[in-house]
Design a protein around this motif. Sequence first.
Motif, PDB file in Angstrom:
ATOM      1  N   GLN A  82       0.818  -1.211   0.000  1.00 29.37           N
ATOM      2  CA  GLN A  82       0.000   0.000   0.000  1.00 29.37           C
ATOM      3  C   GLN A  82       0.852   1.261   0.000  1.00 29.37           C
ATOM      4  N   LEU A  83       0.513   2.180  -0.900  1.00 29.24           N
ATOM      5  CA  LEU A  83       1.225   3.453  -0.986  1.00 29.24           C
ATOM      6  C   LEU A  83       0.289   4.516  -1.517  1.00 29.24           C
ATOM      7  N   SER A  84       0.346   5.685  -0.894  1.00 26.19           N
ATOM      8  CA  SER A  84      -0.394   6.836  -1.399  1.00 26.19           C
ATOM      9  C   SER A  84       0.223   8.068  -0.773  1.00 26.19           C
ATOM     10  N   GLY A  85      -0.316   9.262  -1.097  1.00 29.66           N
ATOM     11  CA  GLY A  85       0.234  10.505  -0.567  1.00 29.66           C
ATOM     12  C   GLY A  85       0.352  10.533   0.949  1.00 29.66           C
ATOM     13  N   ALA A  86      -0.620  10.509   1.762  1.00 24.53           N
ATOM     14  CA  ALA A  86      -2.048  10.612   1.483  1.00 24.53           C
ATOM     15  C   ALA A  86      -2.665  11.556   2.497  1.00 24.53           C
ATOM     16  N   VAL A  87      -3.612  12.356   2.009  1.00 26.94           N
ATOM     17  CA  VAL A  87      -4.473  13.137   2.894  1.00 26.94           C
ATOM     18  C   VAL A  87      -5.863  12.533   2.773  1.00 26.94           C
ATOM     19  N   MET A  88      -6.436  12.118   3.910  1.00 27.79           N
ATOM     20  CA  MET A  88      -7.682  11.356   3.894  1.00 27.79           C
ATOM     21  C   MET A  88      -8.843  12.170   4.472  1.00 27.79           C
ATOM     22  N   ASN A  89      -9.947  12.133   3.765  1.00 29.57           N
ATOM     23  CA  ASN A  89     -11.224  12.595   4.304  1.00 29.57           C
ATOM     24  C   ASN A  89     -11.675  11.539   5.324  1.00 29.57           C
ATOM     25  N   PRO A  90     -11.903  11.901   6.600  1.00 29.44           N
ATOM     26  CA  PRO A  90     -12.180  10.892   7.630  1.00 29.44           C
ATOM     27  C   PRO A  90     -13.626  10.408   7.687  1.00 29.44           C
ATOM     28  N   SER A  91     -14.491  10.888   6.805  1.00 32.49           N
ATOM     29  CA  SER A  91     -15.921  10.582   6.927  1.00 32.49           C
ATOM     30  C   SER A  91     -16.208   9.088   6.895  1.00 32.49           C
ATOM     31  N   ALA A  92     -15.591   8.357   5.972  1.00 32.66           N
ATOM     32  CA  ALA A  92     -15.933   6.944   5.814  1.00 32.66           C
ATOM     33  C   ALA A  92     -15.398   6.090   6.955  1.00 32.66           C
ATOM     34  N   ILE A  93     -14.175   6.385   7.426  1.00 32.96           N
ATOM     35  CA  ILE A  93     -13.636   5.554   8.514  1.00 32.96           C
ATOM     36  C   ILE A  93     -14.400   5.829   9.806  1.00 32.96           C
ATOM     37  N   PRO A 104      -4.536   5.224  12.888  1.00 34.71           N
ATOM     38  CA  PRO A 104      -3.272   5.985  12.878  1.00 34.71           C
ATOM     39  C   PRO A 104      -3.290   7.118  11.866  1.00 34.71           C
ATOM     40  N   HIS A 105      -2.777   8.259  12.289  1.00 35.78           N
ATOM     41  CA  HIS A 105      -2.679   9.406  11.395  1.00 35.78           C
ATOM     42  C   HIS A 105      -1.577  10.338  11.887  1.00 35.78           C
ATOM     43  N   TYR A 106      -1.301  11.369  11.115  1.00 35.72           N
ATOM     44  CA  TYR A 106      -0.266  12.352  11.453  1.00 35.72           C
ATOM     45  C   TYR A 106      -0.869  13.735  11.652  1.00 35.72           C
ATOM     46  N   ILE A 141      -2.127  10.758   6.448  1.00 39.71           N
ATOM     47  CA  ILE A 141      -1.994   9.356   6.879  1.00 39.71           C
ATOM     48  C   ILE A 141      -0.918   8.654   6.068  1.00 39.71           C
ATOM     49  N   SER A 142      -0.543   7.490   6.534  1.00 34.59           N
ATOM     50  CA  SER A 142       0.201   6.492   5.750  1.00 34.59           C
ATOM     51  C   SER A 142      -0.760   5.341   5.500  1.00 34.59           C
ATOM     52  N   TYR A 562       6.094  -2.295   2.390  1.00 30.75           N
ATOM     53  CA  TYR A 562       6.028  -0.894   2.780  1.00 30.75           C
ATOM     54  C   TYR A 562       5.670  -0.763   4.260  1.00 30.75           C
ATOM     55  N   GLN A 563       6.255   0.232   4.912  1.00 35.93           N
ATOM     56  CA  GLN A 563       6.019   0.455   6.343  1.00 35.93           C
ATOM     57  C   GLN A 563       5.304   1.768   6.619  1.00 35.93           C
ATOM     58  N   ILE A 564       5.780   2.873   6.016  1.00 39.43           N
ATOM     59  CA  ILE A 564       5.239   4.198   6.356  1.00 39.43           C
ATOM     60  C   ILE A 564       4.836   4.974   5.109  1.00 39.43           C
ATOM     61  N   THR A 565       4.609   4.259   3.993  1.00 38.74           N
ATOM     62  CA  THR A 565       4.258   4.964   2.758  1.00 38.74           C
ATOM     63  C   THR A 565       2.748   5.227   2.685  1.00 38.74           C
TER      64      THR A 565
END
Length: 565
Positions: A82-93, A104-106, A141-142, A562-565
């Motif tokens: 799994q790899l992405s940027g990523a900035v996540m919209n939290p609505s679905a989770i 987990p998030h940053y 997020i990662s 992948y660990q933190i991607t």
Amino acid sequence: MSYAPSQFPPPVDSAGEFLGPPTDAEDERIEVGVAIVGGGQAGLACAIRLLQLLEDDPELMESLGEVPVAVLEKGKVAGAHQLSGAVMNPSAIRELFPDDDSWPHYGEVKGERVYFMPTKKRAIPLIPIPPPFRNHGNYVISVAELNRWLGEKAEEAGAYILSETVGAKLLVEDEKVVGVRSGDKGRDKEGGEKGNFEPGSDITAKATVLAEGCWGHLTGAALKGLGLAAKDPQVWALGVKEVWEVEQPLDRVIHTLGWPLRPQAKYKEFGGSWIYPMNREGEANRVSIGFVAGLDWADAQLSPHDLLQEFKLHPRVRKILEGGKRVGWGAKAIPEGGYWAMPTLHAPGMVIAGDGAGMVNVPKLKGVHLAIKAGILAAETIYRQLKAGSSDFSEYETAVYESHIGKDLYESRNMKQPFAKGLVIGGAIVNAMTVTKGKLPGGHWPTHRDAEQPLLMTGRAKRYPKPDGKYTFDKLSGVFLTGNATRDDAPSHIRIEKNVPREVAEAWAWMCPAGVYEVPEDAPENGNVDLIVNPSNCVQCGAITAKGGRLTPPEGGDGPLYQIT
């Protein structure tokens, strides 16, 4: 003469090879209730939501057997690929876990900047922030981390996660999907059986969910063999990402447009960069930095990996990385066809969810929450239909289009196509589309296969910086950081026509971020080239499928970790 990669198709018959009836004797088949192929956001959300519903329905749970929900994940663990940027919209989770915010998030996005870079030294801030880049309320997020967390939650709920297990063949009997066949293990380079050989197994199920990610192996077979493909072809971009530990914490998300891509329409270069803060209490300050380019580019020597190396030398970017060190690298294709390229999302006994169905909002750079939402909707449909004794999951497609997935994708339905007119004109059209939510200009702007783009030879590679080991790096050092453990003596999982014109050979070699394809040093400048293929380097990014070849799954457990991607 100008060549396009599509003129040299790979030696593969997707439907014939990867779709067919079960072959194991009935008493040797592995029976599960629901088989989910892919341990990404869509697949794991589907597993979790389904088990939430089954928890209150012990009768249906019991009818699904000893393994009510099985998730096949080809990586070593959920999140390994799994790899992405990523900035996540939290609505679905938050919909999936209304009482649990421990994912987990940053941190929430606190600020943002968008720059237009006209040259290698200038950066012009775009004020106000263009609407697609506004991220108030979203979280950095990662996805590799998030998927490990989702995997743990799925197992706690009762899912069986079959890691290092490839979905190699879609099982179809009497025009109904009845499960998948897992891949063999322990074959040598020629396909022979080694001493540790383990044959694959038929895994039969009452419902099958294809949640394989951006280039789904079985999804590709289903689109062709079951007639599910959309009228418009799917198109992709390729993103290459690094994670850096840095001295000064970054306090905002940054996006850029322009340099080092060229704005002229003839080059068909569309994309941009991201730089995201990855700050968490008790950990080193990190940034996620990456570059994305649409795979319909025309220049045979365009290389997203090298574009990223070039981009890091811009003064504004170099200042962020100064004194830091690179600790992660990876690459992944991203579906960009949007609304018009969405396939039929169901067949008897089966549904398709997430990136494999093209569920990505291209202008907003958002797909994670759409994948989670699709997994939830798939689970709810499957639950209702299994309870009714039916394998007709067509209600799922209706639910997707009536949800914010369908709304998002419809409003952004023509966002990628205008950039064929160049950055300036394309950007103006897209801004108009965003402001009017797709109404102006409306209509249907068709997409065209990435591999059909004729190739140019411009000498672009002369501009790429040489690796200095401090800011810029070669491809193989990046592959090393992925933890890739693919066997050198494994059968090749890459299908391409190896004897191709020089332009096509160069295009594949420069495109690949992992150095899988090599043009021999003694190859002729003109005429055909016999490409060297190094499948053990492959990080499963999927770009070769978009650009004229065909990626199939490697042996289970191979590929990146992948660990933190």
